[in-house]
Scaffold this motif. Structure first.
Motif, PDB file in Angstrom:
ATOM      1  N   GLY A 100       0.812  -1.208   0.000  1.00 42.19           N
ATOM      2  CA  GLY A 100       0.000   0.000   0.000  1.00 42.19           C
ATOM      3  C   GLY A 100       0.848   1.263   0.000  1.00 42.19           C
ATOM      4  N   ARG A 101       1.948   1.236   0.753  1.00 40.95           N
ATOM      5  CA  ARG A 101       2.869   2.381   0.779  1.00 40.95           C
ATOM      6  C   ARG A 101       3.448   2.657  -0.605  1.00 40.95           C
ATOM      7  NH1 ARG A 101       5.565   3.985   5.643  1.00 40.95           N
ATOM      8  NH2 ARG A 101       4.498   3.196   7.496  1.00 40.95           N
ATOM      9  N   ALA A 102       3.871   1.575  -1.275  1.00 38.74           N
ATOM     10  CA  ALA A 102       4.468   1.728  -2.603  1.00 38.74           C
ATOM     11  C   ALA A 102       3.460   2.307  -3.588  1.00 38.74           C
ATOM     12  CB  ALA A 102       4.984   0.376  -3.089  1.00 38.74           C
ATOM     13  N   ALA A 103       2.222   1.833  -3.503  1.00 42.82           N
ATOM     14  CA  ALA A 103       1.189   2.334  -4.412  1.00 42.82           C
ATOM     15  C   ALA A 103       0.891   3.811  -4.151  1.00 42.82           C
ATOM     16  CB  ALA A 103      -0.084   1.498  -4.255  1.00 42.82           C
ATOM     17  N   LEU A 104       0.834   4.194  -2.880  1.00 38.35           N
ATOM     18  CA  LEU A 104       0.590   5.597  -2.543  1.00 38.35           C
ATOM     19  C   LEU A 104       1.734   6.492  -3.005  1.00 38.35           C
ATOM     20  CD1 LEU A 104      -0.898   5.205   1.062  1.00 38.35           C
ATOM     21  CD2 LEU A 104      -2.115   6.033  -0.967  1.00 38.35           C
ATOM     22  N   LEU A 105       2.953   6.027  -2.816  1.00 35.09           N
ATOM     23  CA  LEU A 105       4.121   6.806  -3.210  1.00 35.09           C
ATOM     24  C   LEU A 105       4.159   7.009  -4.716  1.00 35.09           C
ATOM     25  CD1 LEU A 105       6.712   8.200  -2.315  1.00 35.09           C
ATOM     26  CD2 LEU A 105       7.900   6.008  -2.534  1.00 35.09           C
ATOM     27  N   GLU A 106       3.792   5.971  -5.462  1.00 40.40           N
ATOM     28  CA  GLU A 106       3.800   6.074  -6.915  1.00 40.40           C
ATOM     29  C   GLU A 106       2.726   7.043  -7.413  1.00 40.40           C
ATOM     30  OE1 GLU A 106       3.353   3.198 -10.892  1.00 40.40           O
ATOM     31  OE2 GLU A 106       3.206   2.350  -8.868  1.00 40.40           O
ATOM     32  N   LYS A 107       1.553   7.001  -6.778  1.00 36.18           N
ATOM     33  CA  LYS A 107       0.439   7.841  -7.217  1.00 36.18           C
ATOM     34  C   LYS A 107       0.540   9.269  -6.701  1.00 36.18           C
ATOM     35  CE  LYS A 107      -4.579   7.649  -7.743  1.00 36.18           C
ATOM     36  NZ  LYS A 107      -5.820   6.870  -7.439  1.00 36.18           N
ATOM     37  N   HIS A 108       1.131   9.434  -5.500  1.00 37.13           N
ATOM     38  CA  HIS A 108       1.217  10.773  -4.892  1.00 37.13           C
ATOM     39  C   HIS A 108       2.649  11.023  -4.408  1.00 37.13           C
ATOM     40  CE1 HIS A 108      -3.206  10.998  -4.928  1.00 37.13           C
ATOM     41  NE2 HIS A 108      -3.188   9.747  -4.488  1.00 37.13           N
ATOM     42  N   PRO A 109       3.591  11.177  -5.340  1.00 35.57           N
ATOM     43  CA  PRO A 109       4.998  11.328  -4.941  1.00 35.57           C
ATOM     44  C   PRO A 109       5.279  12.580  -4.114  1.00 35.57           C
ATOM     45  CG  PRO A 109       4.705  11.804  -7.277  1.00 35.57           C
ATOM     46  CD  PRO A 109       3.418  11.222  -6.802  1.00 35.57           C
ATOM     47  N   GLU A 110       4.430  13.597  -4.231  1.00 41.66           N
ATOM     48  CA  GLU A 110       4.658  14.844  -3.497  1.00 41.66           C
ATOM     49  C   GLU A 110       4.027  14.840  -2.111  1.00 41.66           C
ATOM     50  OE1 GLU A 110       6.652  17.155  -4.712  1.00 41.66           O
ATOM     51  OE2 GLU A 110       6.929  15.820  -6.427  1.00 41.66           O
ATOM     52  N   ALA A 111       3.273  13.814  -1.791  1.00 38.00           N
ATOM     53  CA  ALA A 111       2.574  13.771  -0.505  1.00 38.00           C
ATOM     54  C   ALA A 111       3.553  13.543   0.648  1.00 38.00           C
ATOM     55  CB  ALA A 111       1.512  12.668  -0.518  1.00 38.00           C
ATOM     56  N   ILE A 112       3.172  14.029   1.813  1.00 33.05           N
ATOM     57  CA  ILE A 112       3.944  13.818   3.041  1.00 33.05           C
ATOM     58  C   ILE A 112       3.343  12.609   3.744  1.00 33.05           C
ATOM     59  CG2 ILE A 112       4.644  14.820   5.244  1.00 33.05           C
ATOM     60  CD1 ILE A 112       4.090  17.592   3.928  1.00 33.05           C
ATOM     61  N   MET A 113       4.108  11.542   3.866  1.00 37.16           N
ATOM     62  CA  MET A 113       3.604  10.321   4.483  1.00 37.16           C
ATOM     63  C   MET A 113       4.125  10.211   5.911  1.00 37.16           C
ATOM     64  SD  MET A 113       3.933   7.598   1.339  1.00 37.16           S
ATOM     65  CE  MET A 113       3.243   7.992  -0.276  1.00 37.16           C
ATOM     66  N   LEU A 114       3.221   9.987   6.847  1.00 40.25           N
ATOM     67  CA  LEU A 114       3.657   9.949   8.252  1.00 40.25           C
ATOM     68  C   LEU A 114       2.645   9.243   9.128  1.00 40.25           C
ATOM     69  CD1 LEU A 114       1.683  12.174   9.729  1.00 40.25           C
ATOM     70  CD2 LEU A 114       3.297  13.808   8.852  1.00 40.25           C
ATOM     71  N   SER A 115       3.065   9.044  10.360  1.00 41.02           N
ATOM     72  CA  SER A 115       2.173   8.659  11.443  1.00 41.02           C
ATOM     73  C   SER A 115       2.311   9.718  12.521  1.00 41.02           C
ATOM     74  CB  SER A 115       2.539   7.282  12.005  1.00 41.02           C
ATOM     75  OG  SER A 115       1.874   7.070  13.244  1.00 41.02           O
ATOM     76  N   ALA A 116       1.193  10.256  12.974  1.00 41.59           N
ATOM     77  CA  ALA A 116       1.235  11.303  14.002  1.00 41.59           C
ATOM     78  C   ALA A 116       1.844  10.806  15.301  1.00 41.59           C
ATOM     79  CB  ALA A 116      -0.166  11.853  14.253  1.00 41.59           C
ATOM     80  N   HIS A 117       1.969   9.471  15.451  1.00 38.83           N
ATOM     81  CA  HIS A 117       2.519   8.898  16.680  1.00 38.83           C
ATOM     82  C   HIS A 117       4.006   8.569  16.554  1.00 38.83           C
ATOM     83  CE1 HIS A 117      -1.544   8.699  18.185  1.00 38.83           C
ATOM     84  NE2 HIS A 117      -1.923   7.973  17.152  1.00 38.83           N
ATOM     85  N   ALA A 118       4.604   8.867  15.387  1.00 37.44           N
ATOM     86  CA  ALA A 118       6.037   8.605  15.175  1.00 37.44           C
ATOM     87  C   ALA A 118       6.798   9.924  15.268  1.00 37.44           C
ATOM     88  CB  ALA A 118       6.270   7.954  13.817  1.00 37.44           C
ATOM     89  N   PRO A 119       7.593  10.139  16.324  1.00 34.15           N
ATOM     90  CA  PRO A 119       8.295  11.414  16.517  1.00 34.15           C
ATOM     91  C   PRO A 119       9.150  11.817  15.320  1.00 34.15           C
ATOM     92  CG  PRO A 119       8.428  10.095  18.512  1.00 34.15           C
ATOM     93  CD  PRO A 119       7.826   9.210  17.467  1.00 34.15           C
ATOM     94  N   GLU A 120       9.822  10.837  14.675  1.00 35.11           N
ATOM     95  CA  GLU A 120      10.673  11.193  13.538  1.00 35.11           C
ATOM     96  C   GLU A 120       9.844  11.707  12.363  1.00 35.11           C
ATOM     97  OE1 GLU A 120       9.794   6.738  13.390  1.00 35.11           O
ATOM     98  OE2 GLU A 120      10.301   8.271  14.888  1.00 35.11           O
ATOM     99  N   ASP A 121       8.626  11.173  12.180  1.00 39.24           N
ATOM    100  CA  ASP A 121       7.755  11.657  11.107  1.00 39.24           C
ATOM    101  C   ASP A 121       7.284  13.081  11.396  1.00 39.24           C
ATOM    102  OD1 ASP A 121       8.041   9.218   9.934  1.00 39.24           O
ATOM    103  OD2 ASP A 121       6.002   8.509  10.316  1.00 39.24           O
ATOM    104  N   VAL A 122       6.926  13.327  12.648  1.00 35.11           N
ATOM    105  CA  VAL A 122       6.451  14.660  13.027  1.00 35.11           C
ATOM    106  C   VAL A 122       7.574  15.678  12.886  1.00 35.11           C
ATOM    107  CG1 VAL A 122       5.512  16.049  14.916  1.00 35.11           C
ATOM    108  CG2 VAL A 122       4.714  13.690  14.568  1.00 35.11           C
ATOM    109  N   SER A 123       8.802  15.302  13.257  1.00 34.32           N
ATOM    110  CA  SER A 123       9.952  16.198  13.122  1.00 34.32           C
ATOM    111  C   SER A 123      10.203  16.540  11.653  1.00 34.32           C
ATOM    112  CB  SER A 123      11.191  15.531  13.727  1.00 34.32           C
ATOM    113  OG  SER A 123      12.319  16.360  13.579  1.00 34.32           O
ATOM    114  N   ALA A 124      10.057  15.539  10.778  1.00 34.20           N
ATOM    115  CA  ALA A 124      10.242  15.789   9.352  1.00 34.20           C
ATOM    116  C   ALA A 124       9.172  16.736   8.822  1.00 34.20           C
ATOM    117  CB  ALA A 124      10.220  14.471   8.584  1.00 34.20           C
ATOM    118  N   LEU A 125       7.933  16.591   9.299  1.00 37.19           N
ATOM    119  CA  LEU A 125       6.865  17.501   8.881  1.00 37.19           C
ATOM    120  C   LEU A 125       7.153  18.914   9.360  1.00 37.19           C
ATOM    121  CD1 LEU A 125       4.103  18.110   7.650  1.00 37.19           C
ATOM    122  CD2 LEU A 125       3.057  17.391   9.822  1.00 37.19           C
TER     123      LEU A 125
END
Length: 464
Positions: free
Chosen positions: A373-398
Motif C-alpha cells: 500500500g505504501r508503494a502504491a501511494l508513493l507512486e500515485k502521490h509522490p509529493e505527498a507527506i507520508m507519516l504517522s502522528a505517533h512517530a516522533p521522527e515523522d512529526v519532526s520531518a513535517l
C-alpha cells in the motif's frame, strides 16, 4: 442507586442509486454507523435497497418497508395522518425539556434526540427506537416513515446536526450549532399530538405550530446578533495574527488532525477516536518554537453531505483556513475511501474561497498501511507527506517541511531601532528572526529575516 438505562437502538437505512457503486454505498453506511455510535446509540440492524432515486413518498419499496417495520415493531403502513403516539419514556423526556428546543412548544418529530430508548413491548422484546436514513429526507418522508415504523426517524443531516450540538464547547460554536439546528428543525415542525388549539394571551389567534415557528424566527434573529458580536472579537484576534506564519490542519473528520496538532505543538488538545471530536478551532505555537513563530490551527472536520447551514454557520471558524499561509490536507491513508474524503474537504474549502491557499497533502496513519500500500501511494502521490502522528521522527520531518515552506518566502533586510524606541525590540523578535545586531549613533541596527509583509509593518512602526 442510579439505574443505568439501556443503550438506545437504531436501524440504518441506505438507498443505493445508480450513480453509487457497491464500495461507496457500503462505505457510506459504515460511516453512518459510526455517526450513530458517536451519538451513543447501538446499531441494531441495516436495511438497504437499490432504487432509481430517493424522491419517493416512502423512500423504500413495500417489501423493504415491511422488513424495516418488522425490526422496529411498526405496521409497515402509513395509516392515519395523525402523528404516531409517543412512548412513555419519550413523553417524560419532552415534558422535562419543555418540548422542542428551549421550550418552543409542540413536538417536531425529529428535532431533539432523547437519550432514553423506548420501553419494551408487551412480550419483553426491546425494539429499536430510531430509524436513521443515510440521505436527506423531506418532512413528508420523515412523517410517512415514522407512521409506518412507529420509530423516530432522522436523516443523515439531522444526525450530524445533533452531534455538532452535543460536542460544541465554546460560545461561538454553541451559537453556530444552535442556528444550524433551528434551521434544520423549522421546516420539520408540526402540531404536537396533544392538539393544535389556539393560543391564549400574547399571540392569541395563532395556532401552536405558528407560534412555535415565530419563536424559532425570533430566536434565529437573536442568535445572529450574538454571533456577529462574538465573530467581531474573533476577527480582531485574527487581524492581530495577520503577519504571522500560520498553518491550518484541514480534512475529513477523524483523519487524525488533533493527534497531529498535539504532536506538532505539544498541546493537550482533545484526541478521541470518534467523529467530530473537535468542533472549535484551536491555535497553538509550533514546537520547538521558531523565530518568527509558526502558528498551527486545528479546524473542524468535514464529512460527506455536511449540511450547508453548518458550513455557513462555521464560516468564521473556517476563516482560519482561509487566512492561513499553508493548508495541510490531512487524510487517513488506511481508509480505502480517503480520496473521496479528500475531495469532500476540497469542496467545502472551495465553497468558502480557501482553494487558492497553498496546500500540501499529508497521508496520515501510515503505520496502518502495509508495504504494498505504501508503494502504491508513493507512486500515485509522490509529493505527498507520508507519516504517522505517533512517530516522533515523522512529526519532526513535517516540522522541517513547514519551516522550509515559510523560509522560501522570507527576505533579509536591515532595520534601525532608534534608541528612543527600544521598547519595540520584543515586537521585532516576535515578527522576524534577528540574524545580527550592531549599534551606531542612530540606534540598534538589526539584520532580520522574515516575511515581506511583517518587515514592512515593522518598518512603519519604527518610523512612526
Amino acid at each position: 442507586m442510579e439505574t443505568k438505562l439501556p443503550t438506545p437502538q437504531a436501524v440504518l437505512v441506505g438507498i443505493q442509486t445508480p450513480e453509487i457503486d457497491d464500495v461507496a454505498h457500503e462505505a457510506s453506511l459504515e460511516e453512518l454507523g459510526r455517526l450513530v455510535k458517536t451519538l451513543g446509540y447501538e446499531v441494531a440492524g441495516t436495511v438497504s435497497q437499490k432504487r432509481e432515486g430517493t424522491g419517493g413518498a416512502l423512500l423504500l419499496g413495500s417489501g423493504k418497508l415491511a422488513e424495516l417495520a418488522a425490526l422496529t415493531g411498526g405496521t409497515g403502513v402509513v395509516g392515519s395522518m395523525a402523528p404516531p403516539p409517543r412512548s412513555k419514556a419519550r413523553e417524560r423526556f419532552e415534558g422535562a425539556h419543555g418540548g422542542a428546543h428551549g421550550g418552543t412548544g409542540g413536538g417536531t418529530g425529529s428535532d431533539t434526540l432523547s437519550d432514553n430508548p423506548d420501553e419494551p413491548d408487551a412480550d419483553g422484546a426491546r425494539k429499536p427506537a430510531f430509524v436513521i436514513v443515510d440521505h436527506e429526507l423531506s418532512p413528508s418522508q420523515i412523517r410517512n416513515l415514522e407512521r409506518a415504523t412507529g420509530a423516530q426517524v432522522l436523516d443523515r443531516t439531522g444526525v450530524i446536526v445533533e452531534i455538532f450540538h452535543r460536542h460544541a464547547n465554546t460560545r461561538e460554536a454553541k451559537l453556530q450549532v444552535e442556528m444550524a439546528r433551528l434551521k434544520y428543525v423549522a421546516p420539520r415542525m408540526r402540531e404536537s399530538s396533544a392538539g393544535g388549539g389556539r393560543q391564549q394571551g400574547p399571540g392569541a389567534g395563532e395556532s401552536a405550530l405558528a407560534l412555535d415557528r415565530r419563536k424559532v424566527r425570533d430566536r434565529l434573529s437573536e442568535l445572529r446578533d450574538q454571533l456577529e458580536a462574538v465573530q467581531r472579537d474573533g476577527d480582531q484576534r485574527r487581524s492581530a495574527r495577520r503577519d504571522q506564519l500560520r498553518v491550518a490542519l484541514v480534512g475529513y473528520t477523524n483523519a487524525g488532525k488533533s493527534s497531529l496538532m498535539r504532536a506538532l505543538t505539544g498541546s493537550q488538545v482533545l484526541v478521541e477516536d470518534k467523529l467530530f471530536a473537535t468542533l472549535d478551532t484551536t491555535v497553538r505555537t509550533l514546537q520547538p518554537e521558531t523565530r518568527p513563530r509558526v502558528l498551527v490551527s486545528d479546524t473542524v472536520g468535514f464529512i460527506k453531505q455536511l449540511p450547508h447551514d453548518l458550513v455557513a454557520s462555521f464560516r468564521s471558524t473556517l476563516a482560519e483556513a482561509l487566512e492561513a499561509s499553508l493548508l495541510l490536507f490531512v487524510v487517513d491513508a488506511s481508509d480505502p475511501t480517503w480520496e473521496a474524503q479528500l475531495e469532500v474537504s476540497r469542496d467545502v474549502l472551495r465553497e468558502i474561497g480557501a482553494d487558492a491557499v497553498p496546500s500540501r497533502l499529508v497521508l496520515n496513519k501510515m503505520d496502518r498501511v502495509d508495504e504494498a500500500g505504501r508503494a502504491a501511494l508513493l507512486e500515485k502521490h509522490p509529493e505527498a507527506i507520508m507519516l504517522s502522528a505517533h512517530a516522533p521522527e515523522d512529526v519532526s520531518a513535517l516540522r522541517d517541511t513547514i519551516i522550509a515552506f515559510f523560509e522560501a518566502s522570507m527576505v533579509e533586510d536591515v532595520l534601525v531601532l532608534p534608541y528612543a524606541k527600544q521598547g519595540l525590540i520584543g515586537e521585532v523578535y516576535e515578527s522576524a528572526r534577528v540574524l545580527s545586531e550592531a549599534y551606531d549613533e542612530t540606534g540598534r541596527v538589526l539584520t532580520v529575516r522574515g516575511l515581506p509583509g511583517a518587515i514592512t509593518r515593522l518598518r512603519r512602526s519604527l518610523v512612526a
